[in-house]
Design a protein around this motif. Structure first.
Motif, PDB file in Angstrom:
ATOM      1  N   LEU A   1      -9.904   1.494  -3.501  1.00  0.00           N
ATOM      2  CA  LEU A   1     -10.400   0.204  -3.015  1.00  0.00           C
ATOM      3  C   LEU A   1      -9.337  -0.575  -2.251  1.00  0.00           C
ATOM      4  O   LEU A   1      -9.656  -1.275  -1.285  1.00  0.00           O
ATOM      5  CB  LEU A   1     -10.920  -0.623  -4.196  1.00  0.00           C
ATOM      6  N   VAL A   2      -8.088  -0.458  -2.665  1.00  0.00           N
ATOM      7  CA  VAL A   2      -7.006  -1.156  -1.967  1.00  0.00           C
ATOM      8  C   VAL A   2      -6.878  -0.633  -0.538  1.00  0.00           C
ATOM      9  O   VAL A   2      -6.729  -1.405   0.414  1.00  0.00           O
ATOM     10  CB  VAL A   2      -5.672  -0.980  -2.726  1.00  0.00           C
ATOM     11  N   VAL A   3      -6.944   0.677  -0.381  1.00  0.00           N
ATOM     12  CA  VAL A   3      -6.842   1.263   0.955  1.00  0.00           C
ATOM     13  C   VAL A   3      -8.026   0.842   1.814  1.00  0.00           C
ATOM     14  O   VAL A   3      -7.873   0.475   2.990  1.00  0.00           O
ATOM     15  CB  VAL A   3      -6.746   2.798   0.869  1.00  0.00           C
ATOM     16  N   LEU A   4      -9.237   0.875   1.242  1.00  0.00           N
ATOM     17  CA  LEU A   4     -10.429   0.459   1.992  1.00  0.00           C
ATOM     18  C   LEU A   4     -10.352  -1.011   2.379  1.00  0.00           C
ATOM     19  O   LEU A   4     -10.699  -1.391   3.511  1.00  0.00           O
ATOM     20  CB  LEU A   4     -11.688   0.714   1.157  1.00  0.00           C
ATOM     21  N   GLN A   5      -9.894  -1.842   1.453  1.00  0.00           N
ATOM     22  CA  GLN A   5      -9.743  -3.270   1.724  1.00  0.00           C
ATOM     23  C   GLN A   5      -8.769  -3.506   2.879  1.00  0.00           C
ATOM     24  O   GLN A   5      -9.015  -4.332   3.766  1.00  0.00           O
ATOM     25  CB  GLN A   5      -9.240  -3.978   0.453  1.00  0.00           C
TER      26      GLN A   5
ATOM     27  N   LYS B   1     -14.764 -13.951   4.915  1.00  0.00           N
ATOM     28  CA  LYS B   1     -14.951 -14.461   3.551  1.00  0.00           C
ATOM     29  C   LYS B   1     -15.122 -13.326   2.552  1.00  0.00           C
ATOM     30  O   LYS B   1     -14.679 -13.426   1.401  1.00  0.00           O
ATOM     31  CB  LYS B   1     -16.139 -15.421   3.478  1.00  0.00           C
ATOM     32  N   TYR B   2     -15.738 -12.225   2.976  1.00  0.00           N
ATOM     33  CA  TYR B   2     -15.910 -11.085   2.073  1.00  0.00           C
ATOM     34  C   TYR B   2     -14.569 -10.402   1.802  1.00  0.00           C
ATOM     35  O   TYR B   2     -14.332  -9.883   0.704  1.00  0.00           O
ATOM     36  CB  TYR B   2     -16.903 -10.092   2.668  1.00  0.00           C
ATOM     37  N   HIS B   3     -13.718 -10.407   2.809  1.00  0.00           N
ATOM     38  CA  HIS B   3     -12.380  -9.836   2.638  1.00  0.00           C
ATOM     39  C   HIS B   3     -11.609 -10.614   1.580  1.00  0.00           C
ATOM     40  O   HIS B   3     -10.910 -10.032   0.741  1.00  0.00           O
ATOM     41  CB  HIS B   3     -11.640  -9.881   3.981  1.00  0.00           C
ATOM     42  N   ARG B   4     -11.748 -11.952   1.606  1.00  0.00           N
ATOM     43  CA  ARG B   4     -11.087 -12.773   0.587  1.00  0.00           C
ATOM     44  C   ARG B   4     -11.668 -12.516  -0.797  1.00  0.00           C
ATOM     45  O   ARG B   4     -10.933 -12.381  -1.773  1.00  0.00           O
ATOM     46  CB  ARG B   4     -11.225 -14.258   0.933  1.00  0.00           C
ATOM     47  N   TRP B   5     -13.002 -12.492  -0.882  1.00  0.00           N
ATOM     48  CA  TRP B   5     -13.661 -12.218  -2.164  1.00  0.00           C
ATOM     49  C   TRP B   5     -13.138 -10.920  -2.776  1.00  0.00           C
ATOM     50  O   TRP B   5     -12.738 -10.874  -3.947  1.00  0.00           O
ATOM     51  CB  TRP B   5     -15.176 -12.116  -1.976  1.00  0.00           C
ATOM     52  N   THR B   6     -13.195  -9.848  -1.995  1.00  0.00           N
ATOM     53  CA  THR B   6     -12.788  -8.545  -2.517  1.00  0.00           C
ATOM     54  C   THR B   6     -11.299  -8.527  -2.845  1.00  0.00           C
ATOM     55  O   THR B   6     -10.874  -7.830  -3.775  1.00  0.00           O
ATOM     56  CB  THR B   6     -13.123  -7.420  -1.524  1.00  0.00           C
TER      57      THR B   6
ATOM     58  N   ILE C   1       0.831  -1.205   0.000  1.00  0.00           N
ATOM     59  CA  ILE C   1       0.000   0.000   0.000  1.00  0.00           C
ATOM     60  C   ILE C   1       0.862   1.251   0.000  1.00  0.00           C
ATOM     61  O   ILE C   1       0.556   2.235  -0.688  1.00  0.00           O
ATOM     62  CB  ILE C   1      -0.950  -0.013   1.212  1.00  0.00           C
ATOM     63  N   LEU C   2       1.960   1.219   0.758  1.00  0.00           N
ATOM     64  CA  LEU C   2       2.868   2.368   0.763  1.00  0.00           C
ATOM     65  C   LEU C   2       3.421   2.610  -0.645  1.00  0.00           C
ATOM     66  O   LEU C   2       3.543   3.759  -1.084  1.00  0.00           O
ATOM     67  CB  LEU C   2       4.017   2.120   1.749  1.00  0.00           C
TER      68      LEU C   2
END
Length: 236
Positions: free
Chosen positions: A144-148, A174-179, A110-111
């Motif tokens: 989206l990467v930051v939100l994830q 499971k939603y974290h994996r999906w996204t 992310i950095l």
């Protein structure tokens, strides 16, 4: 009996009590997760992609823009490693170790993503921003990467403080994996779009066909290791 036990362990979420103990072979080394099964296919793809980007970019005179593709490709390289290290984990001990490494790699990723975004924004200056498919996809991806990542930190490290209970954090798993998998597809789509920008076509010359092959290997290598049960799909 062993298959039943493994099935049960695979359905456990990342979150687990620190008092839980897992059994694994004494010679188990979590680093092997980076190469086991089809991980080697994904590794070939992501390293070929990184080499293509770095070789072509560094073949040009250094400038402010140089940092953008180098940082972005490094971020994607780290994200693939973060996914591969965690995918095969089964026991609570493996998951705990895998998650800590996953978190570290994702933080570094992310950095790099944020730094790449800042570099390209500074490089654009007064020129129009987010006018190409690559620019638009890049903006969506970084948001989206930051939100994830924020969701991942909350569900694992602060489930009680933020969500009210550990169980609430487990339900998000499971939603974290999906996204995460969807984001990987979005990221490689952004890379493919980058090959069609005017600057690449006229100056950098990163070959589109090479990126397509590399991206395909990454998607196949990571995708083949996805376990439906870990996505909440039961025995599907």
């Amino acid at each position: 009996m062993s298959s039943v036990a493994q099935h049960s362990r695979e359905q456990e979420p990342l979150l687990s009590s620190t008092s839980e103990t897992g059994r694994e072979p004494e010679d188990y080394n979590i680093a092997w997760n980076l190469l086991s099964d089809t991980a080697s296919v994904a590794q070939i793809g992501i390293w070929v992609l990184a080499i293509l980007v770095w070789y072509n970019v560094l073949s040009m005179p250094l400038m402010l823009f140089t940092g953008h593709p180098l940082l972005a490709s490094t971020a994607l390289l780290l994200q693939v490693q973060a996914a591969l290290i965690l995918q095969p984990t089964v026991t609570p001990n493996q998951k705990q170790r895998g998650t800590r490494i996953h978190f570290t790699l994702q933080l570094l990723s992310i950095l790099c993503f944020v730094a790449a975004f800042i570099v390209i924004e500074l490089n654009k200056g007064t020129h129009p921003h987010f006018t190409s498919p690559h620019g638009v996809l890049g903006l969506i991806t970084i948001i989206l990467v930051v939100l994830q990542a924020l969701v991942g930190v909350v569900q694992y490290f602060f489930p009680i403080t933020v969500l009210g209970s550990v169980d609430a954090g487990k339900r998000i798993y499971k939603y974290h994996r999906w996204t995460g998998y969807v984001l990987l597809l979005l990221e490689v789509a952004t890379v493919l779009a980058a090959t069609q920008t005017g600057f690449n076509l006229n100056a950098i010359h990163i070959p589109t066909w090479g990126v397509v092959v590399a991206v395909a290997l990454v998607v196949v290598g990571v995708g083949a290791r996805v376990k439906a049960r870990k996505l909440g799909l039961g025995d599907a």
